[in-house]
Design a protein around this motif. Structure first.
Motif, PDB file in Angstrom:
ATOM      1  N   GLU A  12      -6.213   5.225  11.147  1.00  0.00           N
ATOM      2  CA  GLU A  12      -6.631   5.158   9.766  1.00  0.00           C
ATOM      3  C   GLU A  12      -7.984   5.837   9.581  1.00  0.00           C
ATOM      4  O   GLU A  12      -9.001   5.662  10.351  1.00  0.00           O
ATOM      5  CB  GLU A  12      -6.775   3.526   9.500  1.00  0.00           C
ATOM      6  CG  GLU A  12      -7.599   3.374   8.381  1.00  0.00           C
ATOM      7  CD  GLU A  12      -6.804   3.973   6.667  1.00  0.00           C
ATOM      8  OE1 GLU A  12      -5.946   3.265   6.574  1.00  0.00           O
ATOM      9  OE2 GLU A  12      -7.507   4.847   6.221  1.00  0.00           O
ATOM     10  N   ASP A  14      -9.695   6.105   7.070  1.00  0.00           N
ATOM     11  CA  ASP A  14     -10.895   5.348   6.068  1.00  0.00           C
ATOM     12  C   ASP A  14     -11.672   4.194   7.037  1.00  0.00           C
ATOM     13  O   ASP A  14     -11.032   3.345   7.401  1.00  0.00           O
ATOM     14  CB  ASP A  14     -10.025   4.711   5.091  1.00  0.00           C
ATOM     15  CG  ASP A  14     -11.134   3.991   4.046  1.00  0.00           C
ATOM     16  OD1 ASP A  14     -12.193   3.705   4.449  1.00  0.00           O
ATOM     17  OD2 ASP A  14     -10.675   3.968   2.802  1.00  0.00           O
ATOM     18  N   ASP A  59      -1.592   4.672   9.145  1.00  0.00           N
ATOM     19  CA  ASP A  59      -1.823   5.335   7.774  1.00  0.00           C
ATOM     20  C   ASP A  59      -0.900   6.411   7.604  1.00  0.00           C
ATOM     21  O   ASP A  59      -0.847   7.432   8.423  1.00  0.00           O
ATOM     22  CB  ASP A  59      -3.457   5.390   7.522  1.00  0.00           C
ATOM     23  CG  ASP A  59      -3.535   5.982   6.170  1.00  0.00           C
ATOM     24  OD1 ASP A  59      -2.634   5.866   5.377  1.00  0.00           O
ATOM     25  OD2 ASP A  59      -4.574   6.818   5.872  1.00  0.00           O
ATOM     26  N   LEU A  86       0.929   2.037   6.722  1.00  0.00           N
ATOM     27  CA  LEU A  86      -0.274   1.763   5.512  1.00  0.00           C
ATOM     28  C   LEU A  86       0.088   2.869   4.573  1.00  0.00           C
ATOM     29  O   LEU A  86      -0.055   3.955   4.931  1.00  0.00           O
ATOM     30  CB  LEU A  86      -1.795   1.828   6.080  1.00  0.00           C
ATOM     31  CG  LEU A  86      -1.771   0.768   7.153  1.00  0.00           C
ATOM     32  CD1 LEU A  86      -3.128   1.054   7.803  1.00  0.00           C
ATOM     33  CD2 LEU A  86      -1.938  -0.700   6.656  1.00  0.00           C
ATOM     34  N   THR A  87       0.402   2.604   3.296  1.00  0.00           N
ATOM     35  CA  THR A  87       0.649   3.770   2.398  1.00  0.00           C
ATOM     36  C   THR A  87      -0.121   3.317   0.920  1.00  0.00           C
ATOM     37  O   THR A  87      -0.705   2.114   0.845  1.00  0.00           O
ATOM     38  CB  THR A  87       1.988   3.755   1.823  1.00  0.00           C
ATOM     39  OG1 THR A  87       2.533   2.255   1.189  1.00  0.00           O
ATOM     40  CG2 THR A  87       2.997   3.730   3.026  1.00  0.00           C
ATOM     41  N   LYS A 108      -1.673  -0.401   0.388  1.00  0.00           N
ATOM     42  CA  LYS A 108      -3.159  -0.482   0.626  1.00  0.00           C
ATOM     43  C   LYS A 108      -3.754  -1.197  -0.641  1.00  0.00           C
ATOM     44  O   LYS A 108      -4.722  -2.150  -0.827  1.00  0.00           O
ATOM     45  CB  LYS A 108      -3.906   0.527   1.014  1.00  0.00           C
ATOM     46  CG  LYS A 108      -4.048   1.017   2.444  1.00  0.00           C
ATOM     47  CD  LYS A 108      -4.554   2.437   2.712  1.00  0.00           C
ATOM     48  CE  LYS A 108      -4.900   2.931   3.783  1.00  0.00           C
ATOM     49  NZ  LYS A 108      -5.319   4.212   3.811  1.00  0.00           N
TER      50      LYS A 108
END
Ligand code: ADP
Length: 373
Positions: A12, A14, A59, A86-87, A108
């Motif tokens: 991910e 972020d 992600d 994770l979308t 998310k």
């Protein structure tokens, strides 16, 4: 699952989202999580190849890889680890990922982090279950392939044996015959007896080779069709006409059903059963053989019963094994393969065969066929 430790790899970019995930999972109640975050797919792939993780959170918008491509690259590693993607808004993408084999997805935007622990645990459980099912299926496929190979080997061995043994046996039999004919007046009674014993030995061997050959050729490759068992029995009785006439047996028969199967194998099955009933008779009693269609739920049940010498109930399972005989060759000649052939045929027909009997009180053989689909 209590106190289990799960190692999670979070792929991910972020960092803040990663931190909030770590924070929530640190408070998980049922499992201790260790979370390692990487920021690109390349880093993720390299961590997955160098360390062991229990679950991957991936992600689908990473700086170096987008969408399904990321999923494919991880799945290609064949790690058997559950992946949760994770979308953002794109639910269609997440569903495509599910079809490829990821365990779950999290959107998310409106995601409630409190559900994360449950989602991860379910994903891990589902993956374990799927892995177990897949292993079982692989094992089953492997066994089926092994069985097919060994059946094919057995069939070709049966053919070769029958062919290669029959030839010298024929030579032995014809020279024994010739010897007897040419030297009949020169041989003593004892010598003639030896000659006859050699002849009957070679005849028994011929029978054994024939039966063994037939047994080895029973396979599951035949196309199943509707077979009228009444016609099967008619053909069997034509084949056994001489034996029926010689023994003056009475054969009583119900109207039988039509089943799915291989006609030639079913002829062999009933021929073995009926010829056994003709052979294992009581010397002083007229043989009566009944072929009946019995009431049974969800299957076609047929019985072949006789009033012959019967079978010791201790051996009712053993008689279906190849070469298992309960009588001496002199009393009742036979190869001991007939019922083993019947059992094999019923296995291919996905049915069952069994016997009920007591010494001296006749025998009942039952065959049950599955219902027609
Ligand atoms: P075979 O008859 O060639 O010996 P089978 O496999 O057909 O071989 O039968 C195995 C054994 O089961 C026989 O040797 C016999 O002892 C017993 N058996 C089979 N059918 C009957 C029957 N109807 N009555 C009595 N005994 C039987």
């Amino acid at each position: 699952m209590e106190h289990k430790l799960l190692k999670l790899l979070l792929v991910e970019d972020d960092q803040n989202f990663g931190l909030s995930i770590s924070k929530f999972l640190a408070r998980a109640r049922r499992v201790f999580f260790t979370v390692e975050q990487v920021f690109t797919l390349q880093e993720g792939l390299s961590r997955l190849s160098s360390a062991t993780f229990d679950v991957v959170l991936l992600d689908l918008t990473l700086p170096d890889s987008q969408g399904i491509e990321s999923v494919n690259l991880i799945l290609e590693m064949n790690l058997r680890i559950p992946i949760i993607v994770l979308t953002g808004e794109d639910e269609a993408l997440a569903i495509e990922a599910l079809h490829l084999g990821v365990q779950d997805y999290i959107q998310k935007g409106d995601f409630d982090l409190r559900a994360l622990e449950r989602i991860i645990l379910y994903a891990v459980e589902r993956q374990e279950l799927m892995t177990r099912v897949k292993d079982q299926r692989d094992l089953l496929n492997q066994r089926a392939a092994d069985l097919e190979t060994s059946n094919a080997r057995f069939a070709s061995l049966g053919y070769t044996l029958a062919h290669d043994l029959s030839e010298p046996l024929r030579t032995i039999s014809s020279y024994l015959h010739l010897l007897r004919k040419k030297s009949l007046d020169r041989l003593t009674e004892k010598e003639l007896e030896y000659l006859d014993m050699a002849t009957s030995g070679s005849q028994r061997m011929a029978l054994l080779i024939k039966d063994l050959y037939e047994y080895s050729q029973i396979d599951g490759k035949s196309q199943f069709v509707s077979v009228d068992l009444n016609l099967v029995i008619s053909e069997v009785l034509v084949n056994l006409r001489k034996a029926v006439e010689d023994s003056q047996a009475e054969i009583l028969m119900d109207t039988l059903p039509v089943v799915m199967g291989c006609k030639s194998q079913l002829i062999m099955l009933f021929q073995n059963l009926i010829s056994n009933s003709l052979r294992y008779k009581k010397p002083d009693l007229k043989t009566i053989i009944k072929i009946e269609a019995l009431e049974s739920q969800n299957e076609f049940l047929i019985s072949v019963s006789d009033n012959g010498i019967g079978i010791n109930s201790k051996f009712l399972n053993e008689i279906f094994e190849p070469f298992r005989r309960l009588h001496s060759m002199d009393d009742y000649p036979g190869s001991g393969i007939g019922l083993a052939s019947c059992k094999r045929i019923m296995e291919y027909h996905q049915g069952r065969i069994w016997a009920q009997s007591e010494i001296a009180s006749g025998s009942n053989f039952y065959v049950a066929f599955p219902p027609k689909e």
